[in-house]
Design an enzyme around this catalytic site. Structure first.
Site, PDB file in Angstrom:
ATOM      1  N   LYS A 170     -22.188  -6.456 -43.277  1.00 18.64           N
ATOM      2  CA  LYS A 170     -23.583  -6.876 -43.385  1.00 18.64           C
ATOM      3  C   LYS A 170     -23.656  -8.382 -43.639  1.00 18.64           C
ATOM      4  CE  LYS A 170     -27.714  -6.535 -46.142  1.00 18.64           C
ATOM      5  NZ  LYS A 170     -28.464  -5.908 -47.214  1.00 18.64           N
ATOM      6  N   GLU A 176     -12.312  -9.245 -47.655  1.00 21.52           N
ATOM      7  CA  GLU A 176     -11.336  -8.256 -47.149  1.00 21.52           C
ATOM      8  C   GLU A 176     -11.517  -8.041 -45.647  1.00 21.52           C
ATOM      9  OE1 GLU A 176     -13.272  -7.881 -49.858  1.00 21.52           O
ATOM     10  OE2 GLU A 176     -12.512  -6.301 -51.180  1.00 21.52           O
ATOM     11  N   GLY A 231     -26.196  -1.907 -47.834  1.00 27.91           N
ATOM     12  CA  GLY A 231     -24.890  -1.521 -47.282  1.00 27.91           C
ATOM     13  C   GLY A 231     -24.675  -0.012 -47.316  1.00 27.91           C
ATOM     14  N   ARG A 232     -24.963   0.611 -48.456  1.00 29.41           N
ATOM     15  CA  ARG A 232     -24.672   2.048 -48.580  1.00 29.41           C
ATOM     16  C   ARG A 232     -25.743   2.934 -47.935  1.00 29.41           C
ATOM     17  NH1 ARG A 232     -25.242  -0.790 -53.091  1.00 29.41           N
ATOM     18  NH2 ARG A 232     -26.963  -0.319 -54.520  1.00 29.41           N
ATOM     19  N   GLU A 316     -22.632   3.028 -56.980  1.00 31.62           N
ATOM     20  CA  GLU A 316     -23.040   1.639 -56.770  1.00 31.62           C
ATOM     21  C   GLU A 316     -24.559   1.515 -56.950  1.00 31.62           C
ATOM     22  OE1 GLU A 316     -22.361  -0.819 -53.027  1.00 31.62           O
ATOM     23  OE2 GLU A 316     -20.624  -1.449 -54.164  1.00 31.62           O
ATOM     24  N   HIS A 346      -6.042  23.775 -57.019  1.00 35.75           N
ATOM     25  CA  HIS A 346      -4.680  23.694 -57.554  1.00 35.75           C
ATOM     26  C   HIS A 346      -4.426  22.360 -58.230  1.00 35.75           C
ATOM     27  CE1 HIS A 346      -3.512  27.526 -55.746  1.00 35.75           C
ATOM     28  NE2 HIS A 346      -4.401  27.191 -54.825  1.00 35.75           N
ATOM     29  N   LYS A 474     -14.997 -10.231 -58.120  1.00 38.82           N
ATOM     30  CA  LYS A 474     -14.762 -11.009 -56.896  1.00 38.82           C
ATOM     31  C   LYS A 474     -14.508 -12.473 -57.247  1.00 38.82           C
ATOM     32  CE  LYS A 474     -17.788  -8.510 -53.648  1.00 38.82           C
ATOM     33  NZ  LYS A 474     -19.022  -8.631 -52.868  1.00 38.82           N
TER      34      LYS A 474
HETATM   35  O1  F6P Z   1     -18.959  -3.770 -52.834  1.00 36.33           O
HETATM   36  C1  F6P Z   1     -20.121  -4.492 -52.640  1.00 36.33           C
HETATM   37  C2  F6P Z   1     -20.602  -4.425 -51.267  1.00 36.33           C
HETATM   38  O2  F6P Z   1     -21.547  -5.424 -51.184  1.00 36.33           O
HETATM   39  C3  F6P Z   1     -21.181  -3.084 -50.850  1.00 36.33           C
HETATM   40  O3  F6P Z   1     -22.446  -2.858 -51.320  1.00 36.33           O
HETATM   41  C4  F6P Z   1     -21.116  -3.200 -49.366  1.00 36.33           C
HETATM   42  O4  F6P Z   1     -21.313  -1.976 -48.743  1.00 36.33           O
HETATM   43  C5  F6P Z   1     -19.730  -3.778 -49.201  1.00 36.33           C
HETATM   44  O5  F6P Z   1     -19.597  -4.675 -50.271  1.00 36.33           O
HETATM   45  C6  F6P Z   1     -19.455  -4.470 -47.902  1.00 36.33           C
HETATM   46  O6  F6P Z   1     -20.275  -5.577 -47.718  1.00 36.33           O
HETATM   47  P1  F6P Z   1     -20.488  -6.215 -46.299  1.00 36.33           P
HETATM   48  O7  F6P Z   1     -21.057  -5.183 -45.425  1.00 36.33           O
HETATM   49  O8  F6P Z   1     -21.401  -7.370 -46.513  1.00 36.33           O
HETATM   50  O9  F6P Z   1     -19.132  -6.655 -45.784  1.00 36.33           O
END
Ligand code: F6P
Length: 507
Positions: A170, A176, A231-232, A316, A346, A474
């Site tokens: 987003k 990452e 995002g979620r 979250e 189990h 972060k």
């Molecule tokens: O972990 C925080 C967060 O902002 C989530 O809410 C989001 O889904 C994820 O990182 C990934 O963010 P982006 O889509 O901006 O890479």
């Protein structure tokens, strides 16, 4: 209580059955929770959510994911255009009208994203892939973690010229995902694919189109969405492109349609028959009893990713200690965790049955499987129903003594073993019963949980749509990353971290 009063099968949800009858909550308690929500002005807050008002007050924007699942003609034109572009692109790849550079067909799809940018597509694809009778068109791989082992495992089975990368972010700034995408580019370069062609193997999905352009994403391969899509909650936007690609546009649309049915249910149904509201009320009642965790147990391997998905959605959204006006919130959401079916029996079920902390469970089961091994499915059903029953009723000391005696054990053994073999019971559960697994039921379930989360945020007084809690770590990671590279840089390291880094350097 009449059991049927707590079992719901709204006609618009096509036989999806939600059974709250094993919730250890009296009707009076349920009314208390409903009144609490009325007092918190749930109806007004819900209307504001649906109207696209700025309910995400800290980030000053709406949380209008519900509009994404409306029919195209009822969507704002820019939203409808974004969705149409995603669907068309998916169709082009599926029909092989669009190929990779050098006219290479796509064989593998690597989805790069993290959190909401990965979990939704991963859940939907992994669930629906196994329901399809046709062989999947593409093999899908998921990279979220910043871990070269995961990347190497994917590179080992893919051919560079036949691999399509879907770069989902987003913000387009998540470190990452950026790093993973750049490592994928490097992998393509190693196989002598020219840089210009390499970028033509990436679909970029983002709300930050300018950043995607700056990275070098091709305009025709960039899918946008609005920044009010959290995002979620984003799988309903063009973030759902990997689902369209892997499972077909029809499957994506069936999920969206079901979610829209749930939206309509949530918008109009009286609170005491409103499923997300009831899910929230049972959770509030459990928290009042001191039960601050919930287990998601899916008796269907295809839903193995559901606990991870719900964990992000719920934790979250509700892991907040501050209310909308900056004062302490009334409460925060519970720990959510989960496991698949009999595998979990189990491992973690011992704790659920006999541990000190009672924990409610959400069970998921499908009446019909999409495989032909009927005895396995019978066993799956039996185990699911048995666990819900056993957790609820338990087994008292006298009954346990009678069982042990009936096995012919000597009295002294009966006395010794009976306390270990009694079960307190009283474990609440909800049973989600799906006629079978398909995109429709999956979409409905996700939307039910989304709205439950919203209702809980209203009860707590918190904002379900921000996530400042992930920021502090972060910032620290950036400083520590540069300290690893440059040993003279010690800013931001406490004495623990400094000692840990010193050990790492000696290895
Ligand atoms: O972990 C925080 C967060 O902002 C989530 O809410 C989001 O889904 C994820 O990182 C990934 O963010 P982006 O889509 O901006 O890479």
């Amino acid at each position: 209580m009449v059991i049927e009063e707590r079992i719901f099968e709204p006609p618009t949800l096509k036989g999806l059955r939600i059974d709250f009858s094993r919730q250890v909550v009296s009707s009076d308690e349920l009314s208390v929770q409903i009144n609490r929500l009325k007092a918190a002005q749930l109806a007004d807050r819900r209307d504001a959510l649906f109207a696209g008002e700025k309910v995400n007050v800290t980030e000053s924007r709406s949380a209008w994911h519900t509009v994404l699942r409306k029919p195209a003609e009822l969507q704002p034109p820019n939203v409808a255009a974004d969705m149409l572009k995603a669907k068309s692109l998916a169709n082009e790849f599926r029909s092989k009208k669009r190929l990779l550079p050098g006219n290479k067909a796509v064989k593998d799809v690597v989805i790069l994203g993290i959190g909401g940018s990965l979990l939704g597509p991963q859940l939907m694809i992994s669930a629906l892939e196994m329901t399809q009778t046709d062989t999947p068109l593409f093999r899908c791989h998921y990279i979220g973690n910043v871990d070269g082992h995961a990347l190497d495992a994917v590179f080992a089975v893919c051919q560079p010229e036949h691999t399509l990368f879907v770069f989902v972010s987003k913000s387009f700034t998540t470190i990452e995902t950026q790093m993973n995408a750049n490592h994928c580019l490097a992998w393509l370069a190693k196989s002598a694919i020219a840089p210009a062609s390499a970028k033509a193997q990436f679909i970029a999905i983002t709300a930050n189109r300018a950043a995607a352009v700056a990275w070098g994403a091709q305009t025709d391969l960039t899918l946008g969405f609005e920044d009010w899509v959290g995002g979620r909650y984003s799988v309903w936007s063009s973030v759902g492109f990997p689902v369209m690609l892997a499972c077909g546009v029809d499957a994506f649309e069936a999920a969206s349609y079901a979610a829209h049915m749930v939206d309509q249910h949530f918008a109009v149904e009286p609170l005491d028959r409103n499923l997300p509201v009831l899910m929230a009320c049972y959770e509030l009642a459990a928290m009042n009893r001191g039960e601050n965790a919930r287990c998601v147990a899916t008796y269907d391997e295809r839903l193995a990713k559901l606990p991870d998905y719900l964990q992000q959605l719920e934790m979250e959204s509700l892991g907040k200690r501050v209310s909308l006006n900056g004062q302490p919130a009334h409460a925060a959401g519970p720990l959510v965790w989960g496991t698949v079916g009999t595998t979990g029996q189990h491992s973690v079920f011992q704790w659920l049955h006999q541990g000190l902390q009672k924990t409610p469970i959400d069970f998921f089961v499908c009446a019909k499987p999409d495989h032909a091994h009927s005895s396995l499915h019978r066993s799956m059903l039996a185990n699911c129903l048995a666990q819900a029953q056993a957790l609820f009723h338990g087994r008292g000391l006298n009954e346990t003594i009678a069982v042990l005696k009936s096995q012919g054990l000597p009295d002294v053994e009966v006395e010794r073993l009976a306390p270990h073999m009694t079960f307190a019971g009283g474990r609440s559960s909800t049973l989600f019963m799906l006629p079978r697994l398909n995109a429709f039921y999956l979409g409905a379930i996700l939307a039910l949980y989304e709205h439950k989360v919203f209702v809980l945020s209203v009860a707590f007084g918190s904002n379900a749509f921000d996530q400042y809690g992930v920021e502090l770590g972060k910032i620290a990671a950036k400083l520590i990353d540069s300290a690893i590279e440059n040993p003279n840089q010690t800013t931001g390291l406490d004495e623990h971290t400094a000692a840990q880094l010193a050990w790492l350097r000696r290895q």
